[in-house]
Design a protein around this motif. Structure first.
Motif, PDB file in Angstrom:
ATOM      1  N   LEU A 177       0.909  -0.326 -10.654  1.00 47.00           N
ATOM      2  CA  LEU A 177       0.467  -1.534  -9.950  1.00 47.00           C
ATOM      3  C   LEU A 177      -0.992  -1.426  -9.512  1.00 47.00           C
ATOM      4  O   LEU A 177      -1.747  -2.402  -9.590  1.00 47.00           O
ATOM      5  CB  LEU A 177       1.361  -1.785  -8.721  1.00 47.00           C
ATOM      6  N   ARG A 178      -1.392  -0.231  -9.072  1.00 47.53           N
ATOM      7  CA  ARG A 178      -2.772  -0.054  -8.599  1.00 47.53           C
ATOM      8  C   ARG A 178      -3.781  -0.046  -9.748  1.00 47.53           C
ATOM      9  O   ARG A 178      -4.868  -0.633  -9.639  1.00 47.53           O
ATOM     10  CB  ARG A 178      -2.895   1.257  -7.812  1.00 47.53           C
ATOM     11  N   GLU A 179      -3.418   0.612 -10.851  1.00 51.30           N
ATOM     12  CA  GLU A 179      -4.419   0.887 -11.879  1.00 51.30           C
ATOM     13  C   GLU A 179      -4.421  -0.099 -13.042  1.00 51.30           C
ATOM     14  O   GLU A 179      -5.469  -0.292 -13.678  1.00 51.30           O
ATOM     15  CB  GLU A 179      -4.202   2.309 -12.420  1.00 51.30           C
ATOM     16  N   LYS A 180      -3.289  -0.753 -13.346  1.00 53.38           N
ATOM     17  CA  LYS A 180      -3.240  -1.531 -14.580  1.00 53.38           C
ATOM     18  C   LYS A 180      -2.780  -2.982 -14.392  1.00 53.38           C
ATOM     19  O   LYS A 180      -2.705  -3.723 -15.359  1.00 53.38           O
ATOM     20  CB  LYS A 180      -2.309  -0.848 -15.594  1.00 53.38           C
ATOM     21  N   THR A 181      -2.476  -3.379 -13.172  1.00 49.00           N
ATOM     22  CA  THR A 181      -2.010  -4.747 -12.946  1.00 49.00           C
ATOM     23  C   THR A 181      -3.175  -5.639 -12.539  1.00 49.00           C
ATOM     24  O   THR A 181      -3.906  -5.321 -11.596  1.00 49.00           O
ATOM     25  CB  THR A 181      -0.925  -4.778 -11.848  1.00 49.00           C
ATOM     26  N   THR A 182      -3.325  -6.747 -13.241  1.00 50.80           N
ATOM     27  CA  THR A 182      -4.432  -7.670 -12.958  1.00 50.80           C
ATOM     28  C   THR A 182      -4.091  -8.664 -11.855  1.00 50.80           C
ATOM     29  O   THR A 182      -4.989  -9.249 -11.245  1.00 50.80           O
ATOM     30  CB  THR A 182      -4.820  -8.454 -14.227  1.00 50.80           C
ATOM     31  N   ASN A 183      -2.809  -8.873 -11.585  1.00 50.97           N
ATOM     32  CA  ASN A 183      -2.412  -9.784 -10.510  1.00 50.97           C
ATOM     33  C   ASN A 183      -2.878  -9.197  -9.176  1.00 50.97           C
ATOM     34  O   ASN A 183      -2.505  -8.067  -8.830  1.00 50.97           O
ATOM     35  CB  ASN A 183      -0.897  -9.974 -10.509  1.00 50.97           C
ATOM     36  N   PRO A 184      -3.664  -9.927  -8.389  1.00 52.19           N
ATOM     37  CA  PRO A 184      -4.228  -9.360  -7.162  1.00 52.19           C
ATOM     38  C   PRO A 184      -3.230  -9.228  -6.022  1.00 52.19           C
ATOM     39  O   PRO A 184      -3.559  -8.612  -4.990  1.00 52.19           O
ATOM     40  CB  PRO A 184      -5.322 -10.376  -6.794  1.00 52.19           C
ATOM     41  N   HIS A 185      -2.036  -9.799  -6.177  1.00 55.73           N
ATOM     42  CA  HIS A 185      -1.078  -9.824  -5.068  1.00 55.73           C
ATOM     43  C   HIS A 185       0.114  -8.886  -5.263  1.00 55.73           C
ATOM     44  O   HIS A 185       0.778  -8.536  -4.294  1.00 55.73           O
ATOM     45  CB  HIS A 185      -0.535 -11.249  -4.879  1.00 55.73           C
ATOM     46  N   ALA A 186       0.414  -8.520  -6.498  1.00 58.08           N
ATOM     47  CA  ALA A 186       1.671  -7.827  -6.799  1.00 58.08           C
ATOM     48  C   ALA A 186       1.821  -6.512  -6.035  1.00 58.08           C
ATOM     49  O   ALA A 186       2.907  -6.193  -5.544  1.00 58.08           O
ATOM     50  CB  ALA A 186       1.782  -7.584  -8.305  1.00 58.08           C
ATOM     51  N   LEU A 187       0.754  -5.741  -5.945  1.00 61.30           N
ATOM     52  CA  LEU A 187       0.830  -4.441  -5.266  1.00 61.30           C
ATOM     53  C   LEU A 187       1.247  -4.600  -3.811  1.00 61.30           C
ATOM     54  O   LEU A 187       2.141  -3.896  -3.326  1.00 61.30           O
ATOM     55  CB  LEU A 187      -0.519  -3.719  -5.354  1.00 61.30           C
ATOM     56  N   LEU A 188       0.635  -5.547  -3.108  1.00 61.47           N
ATOM     57  CA  LEU A 188       0.942  -5.709  -1.686  1.00 61.47           C
ATOM     58  C   LEU A 188       2.322  -6.316  -1.473  1.00 61.47           C
ATOM     59  O   LEU A 188       3.046  -5.917  -0.550  1.00 61.47           O
ATOM     60  CB  LEU A 188      -0.126  -6.573  -1.007  1.00 61.47           C
ATOM     61  N   VAL A 189       2.721  -7.259  -2.313  1.00 64.95           N
ATOM     62  CA  VAL A 189       4.070  -7.822  -2.191  1.00 64.95           C
ATOM     63  C   VAL A 189       5.113  -6.722  -2.401  1.00 64.95           C
ATOM     64  O   VAL A 189       6.110  -6.648  -1.679  1.00 64.95           O
ATOM     65  CB  VAL A 189       4.291  -8.973  -3.207  1.00 64.95           C
ATOM     66  N   ALA A 190       4.877  -5.851  -3.383  1.00 66.67           N
ATOM     67  CA  ALA A 190       5.788  -4.735  -3.628  1.00 66.67           C
ATOM     68  C   ALA A 190       5.841  -3.804  -2.416  1.00 66.67           C
ATOM     69  O   ALA A 190       6.915  -3.331  -2.019  1.00 66.67           O
ATOM     70  CB  ALA A 190       5.347  -3.965  -4.866  1.00 66.67           C
ATOM     71  N   ARG A 191       4.695  -3.556  -1.823  1.00 65.01           N
ATOM     72  CA  ARG A 191       4.661  -2.680  -0.657  1.00 65.01           C
ATOM     73  C   ARG A 191       5.423  -3.292   0.522  1.00 65.01           C
ATOM     74  O   ARG A 191       6.153  -2.600   1.230  1.00 65.01           O
ATOM     75  CB  ARG A 191       3.208  -2.413  -0.248  1.00 65.01           C
ATOM     76  N   ILE A 192       5.267  -4.601   0.726  1.00 64.79           N
ATOM     77  CA  ILE A 192       5.989  -5.279   1.811  1.00 64.79           C
ATOM     78  C   ILE A 192       7.491  -5.188   1.587  1.00 64.79           C
ATOM     79  O   ILE A 192       8.258  -4.897   2.508  1.00 64.79           O
ATOM     80  CB  ILE A 192       5.537  -6.754   1.906  1.00 64.79           C
ATOM     81  N   SER A 193       7.919  -5.431   0.357  1.00 63.76           N
ATOM     82  CA  SER A 193       9.342  -5.353   0.046  1.00 63.76           C
ATOM     83  C   SER A 193       9.882  -3.948   0.278  1.00 63.76           C
ATOM     84  O   SER A 193      10.963  -3.767   0.855  1.00 63.76           O
ATOM     85  CB  SER A 193       9.577  -5.776  -1.411  1.00 63.76           C
ATOM     86  N   LEU A 194       9.133  -2.942  -0.157  1.00 61.70           N
ATOM     87  CA  LEU A 194       9.571  -1.555  -0.013  1.00 61.70           C
ATOM     88  C   LEU A 194       9.609  -1.123   1.446  1.00 61.70           C
ATOM     89  O   LEU A 194      10.520  -0.412   1.871  1.00 61.70           O
ATOM     90  CB  LEU A 194       8.644  -0.632  -0.805  1.00 61.70           C
TER      91      LEU A 194
END
Length: 331
Positions: A177-194
């Protein structure tokens, strides 16, 4: 008066208000249905409400669905989505006259759906949607006949494997998610869910006004009830900065998360990608000695039964198996 006809059907012959008033006759396959109709007609008269649709109800299924949606469905949280699904079902049925539908009509439809590899849970949801429509229309007096599908049992579903991620798998997915995902929101949404055990849709719909030091409040929940979950100072600052900059998380983050999981090579139980971080939060919470009642409140389960799926992971639960073993000296 209710009498049995030579054909074997049961006829209601009633004249609300007595002699000189309009007479109502209607026949049914079963005596209980005739009795319910008679009580309904008399209650309508007592309340001063005209009895609608005394003639044969020839409305098509699609027409009844529209009546249901305008009177009730559009006020449901998922009403529009459910109405679209119901209209597709009506087309699959051939849009028959609704009053002529039978339990067998649905059973044939369901058998075809199963042959198309539609999941049993989806079939059960469809049955639930239809039951809700006919029950509501009968309750409000829009139809005089009973729900034709009320006797059908849902498909019994074997409880699915409840998957969760270990620490190595979590790092691998978040690295993607940090290195290869272009969506600017996915990493933080995943972190909130986790970190909060939120459903993906709950995390994705979080807004700045639902963020307080140091907690988040979810209002777009499955149960429709709000719940607040404490968060760390670091997560609070990160969410606040992100929402101030972007305004929202958008609506396509789950696709970016699924691609990150695929790239990591981690195999998840079927159908659990969107919930895997929620399951992971709950599983690690219990393995760390968390309280099951606290977990119920954090996850927003309306009953403890859902939360009990994680109880077997509690170290106290596991230790008690050996501590209470009474047969060690016998075997």
């Amino acid at each position: 008066m209710i009498k049995k006809l030579p054909s074997g059907r049961w006829q209601v012959d009633v004249q609300p208000g007595g002699r000189g008033q309009k007479r109502i006759r209607k026949s049914f396959d079963a005596k209980p249905e005739a009795q319910r109709f008679e009580r309904w007609v008399l209650s309508q008269h007592d309340s001063g409400t005209p009895v609608p649709h005394l003639k044969k109800d020839r409305r098509k299924l699609s027409e009844l669905l529209q009546v249901w949606y305008l009177a009730h469905g559009k006020y449901l949280r998922d009403g529009e989505r459910r109405y679209r699904h119901l209209k597709r079902m009506a087309e699959a049925f051939g849009n028959p006259t609704a009053s002529k539908l039978t339990a067998n009509d649905y059973l044939v439809y369901r058998a075809l759906r199963v042959e198309e590899d539609i999941a049993p849970k989806t079939c059960n949801n469809e049955l639930g949607y239809l039951n809700a429509v006919f029950n509501e229309l009968h309750r409000t007096g829009e139809i005089s006949y009973q729900n034709p599908f009320q006797s059908i049992r849902p498909i019994k579903i074997q409880e699915r494997e409840m998957g969760y991620l270990d620490m190595g798998q979590i790092r691998a997915i978040f690295k993607e998610l940090r290195e290869k995902t272009t969506n600017p929101h996915a990493l933080l949404v995943a972190r909130i869910s986790l970190e909060t055990g939120a459903r993906w849709s709950e995390a994705e719909s979080l807004t700045l006004d639902r963020l307080k030091p140091y907690r988040v409040t979810y209002d777009q929940t499955k149960s429709g009830k709000k719940r607040s979950v404490p968060i760390s100072k670091d997560l609070y600052k990160t969410i606040k900065k992100h929402l101030e900059e972007h305004g929202s998380f958008g609506t396509s983050t789950i696709s970016a998360f699924r691609r990150a999981v695929d790239r990591s090579g981690i195999q998840l139980p079927q159908g659990q990608c969107a919930h895997i971080l929620r399951h992971t939060f709950a599983s690690h919470f219990m393995m760390s000695g968390g309280d099951i009642l606290v977990l119920q409140r954090v996850l927003g389960h309306s009953t403890i039964n859902m939360t009990m799926r994680y109880a077997h992971l509690s170290p106290d639960h596991l230790n008690s198996v050996s501590e209470l073993n009474l047969f060690g000296n016998v075997c």
